[in-house]
Design an enzyme around this catalytic site. Structure first.
Site, PDB file in Angstrom:
ATOM      1  N   GLU A  21      -5.164  -8.756   1.236  1.00 51.83           N
ATOM      2  CA  GLU A  21      -5.854  -8.366   2.470  1.00 51.83           C
ATOM      3  C   GLU A  21      -7.333  -8.182   2.203  1.00 51.83           C
ATOM      4  OE1 GLU A  21      -4.279  -4.971   4.673  1.00 51.83           O
ATOM      5  OE2 GLU A  21      -2.242  -5.579   4.149  1.00 51.83           O
TER       6      GLU A  21
ATOM      7  N   GLU B 218       0.809  -1.219   0.000  1.00 50.15           N
ATOM      8  CA  GLU B 218       0.000   0.000   0.000  1.00 50.15           C
ATOM      9  C   GLU B 218       0.846   1.275   0.000  1.00 50.15           C
ATOM     10  OE1 GLU B 218      -3.129   0.162   2.848  1.00 50.15           O
ATOM     11  OE2 GLU B 218      -4.017  -1.722   2.213  1.00 50.15           O
TER      12      GLU B 218
END
Ligand code: GCO
Length: 457
Positions: free
Chosen positions: A360, A166
């Site tokens: 995720e 991320e």
């Protein structure tokens, strides 16, 4: 639905990250990382919570890996703490740090759990931050050297590698000042992101240097990817130009600002325009875009939800209540189709048929009380989380049935852990570590155990 509805070699994992679970913040020669420091500034983190102990995974990894195994998972996504391995971030190597990861990975392999290792999950060594951190182009070499050390050290053990998790977190840390290291300025954020992407490209080149030329995705050898979180923004009123403008700009400033350079080799015009307008254009040197766009072996998709945007909060509520999903008790929208949409989006616009791992997916609750279960043992009912996983995994299956090339699914997270600025107040675990050292598997953990049990036929 059970695991037999998915390919036989499908990876079922749980994800964690070093700073959120390991604790042992100053043991065995570990250097400081930026969250160790940031969390000590009063008022930055809920309750001023610190990651000093977290889930104490550094010491308890054997039992926590056993727990992962006991629920039926065959994969574990974790991250290395750069400052545990190189306390100053560059130069000196801390052998005790490498030894710890060696023991931990050996335990994983002994249990038949496939390691999926992330090199950088938001925890920059503080010494590097003092030298400019992601604002300094030297980050490319610092990261490259660290990455190469890890590839060499775990050359034979790890089939799945991720450079960065991320990248947007670095923007939040340098642009918005909300995450560590807490710098604030659009130009800082954009420059930090550009340098991060360059470091990513360098990581991939070091990977090829160690492992040789690119091969098709396969777990019998090492594969490299990046993880981007796709929270697609939708206008609440589909024909309102204002809402459309807000949603589109957000999409450009968030996931597209990483997906486009990494997979297409350029920044899209709306982002360039935004950076020109706000005086935040990073320094981009000739050749930069090519070096960011190194071909990858897989893409890691983090998917939690979609976002509905409007200048009018009533319109958002209306869209969610009447046309989209509905609200969960944590106030977030329940919109499991987000994963189906995100897969279609990245396939069509950025990655084509490159293999994907869902790296995720999960949801949080504030307080969860333990009760006595029917077997007399402590239990934690978390029906909202069960419904969430059921919904997302069903939509994932539908996407795969329709041709999405997905190799694995990873839930966030095995245990409640250190949730960055939310400290210990947001609970994402499918199990919980109790103060007395015992573990309670929540109903969502039991739900996974049923989904994955070996006698499912
Ligand atoms: C992420 C974060 C995790 C968070 C999780 C829940 O990659 O999004 O890396 O560290 O804990 O997303 O918010």
């Amino acid at each position: 639905m059970n695991k037999n509805d998915f390919p036989k070699d499908f990876l079922w994992g749980v994800a964690t990250s070093a700073a959120q679970i390991e604790g042992a913040w100053n043991e065995d020669g570990k250097g400081l990382e930026i969250w160790d420091v940031f969390s000590r500034i009063p008022g930055k983190i809920a309750n001023n919570d610190r990651p000093d102990v977290a889930c104490d995974y550094y010491h308890k990894y054997p039992e926590q890996l056993e727990l992962i195994k006991s629920l039926g998972f065959n994969c574990h996504r974790f991250s290395f703490s750069w400052a545990r391995i190189m306390p100053e971030g560059a130069g000196r190597v801390n052998q005790k740090g490498l030894d710890y990861y060696r023991r931990m990975i050996d335990k994983m392999l002994e249990l038949g759990i496939t390691p999926n290792a992330t090199l950088y999950h938001w925890d920059l060594p503080y010494e590097l931050e003092c030298r400019g951190g992601f604002l300094d182009r030297d980050i490319v070499k610092w990261f490259g050297d660290y990455a190469e050390l890890m590839f060499e050290t775990f050359k034979d053990e790890i089939p799945l590698w991720v450079t960065f998790n991320e990248p947007i977190a670095t923007y939040v840390g340098y642009g918005l000042g909300v995450f560590a290291p807490g710098r604030k300025g659009e130009k800082f954020g954009r420059q930090a992101n550009h340098n991060l992407l360059l470091a990513h490209g360098e990581g991939v080149r070091r990977f090829r240097k160690v492992f040789g030329e690119k091969k098709p995705f396969d777990l019998s050898h090492a594969n490299i990817g990046i993880v981007v979180d796709v929270w697609h923004h939708h206008p609440a009123r589909k024909d309102d130009p204002g809402d459309i403008r807000i949603a589109e700009l957000e999409n450009e400033k968030t996931y597209r600002s990483y997906m486009s350079p990494v997979f297409k080799g350029f920044y899209r015009e709306p982002l360039l325009q935004f950076m020109r307008d706000t005086g935040s254009m990073p320094e981009i040197r000739p050749g930069d875009m090519e070096s960011i766009a190194e071909p990858l072996d897989f893409f890691g998709l983090n998917c939690y939800n979609r976002v509905v945007d409007s200048s009018d909060p009533k319109a958002v509520k209306d869209e969610i209540e009447h046309r989209g999903g509905n609200f969960m008790d944590n106030g977030a929208e329940y919109y499991p189709k987000a994963i189906y949409d995100a897969l279609a989006n990245v396939r069509e616009n950025f990655i084509g048929d490159l293999p994907v791992i869902i790296t995720e997916n999960g949801t949080y609750s504030a307080a969860e009380d333990a009760v006595t279960g029917p077997d007399g043992k402590p239990a934690i009912p978390d029906p909202m989380r069960v419904r969430y996983f059921e919904g997302f995994i069903s939509w994932l299956k539908k996407a795969m049935d329709e041709g999405a090339n997905v190799k694995g699914y990873t839930a966030w997270s095995i245990l409640d852990n250190y949730e960055w600025t939310a400290g210990y107040t947001m609970h994402f675990g499918i199990a919980r570590l109790e103060p007395d050292g015992s573990y309670i598997v929540k109903d969502s953990g039991k739900w996974f155990r049923d989904l994955l049990k070996s006698d499912n036929t």
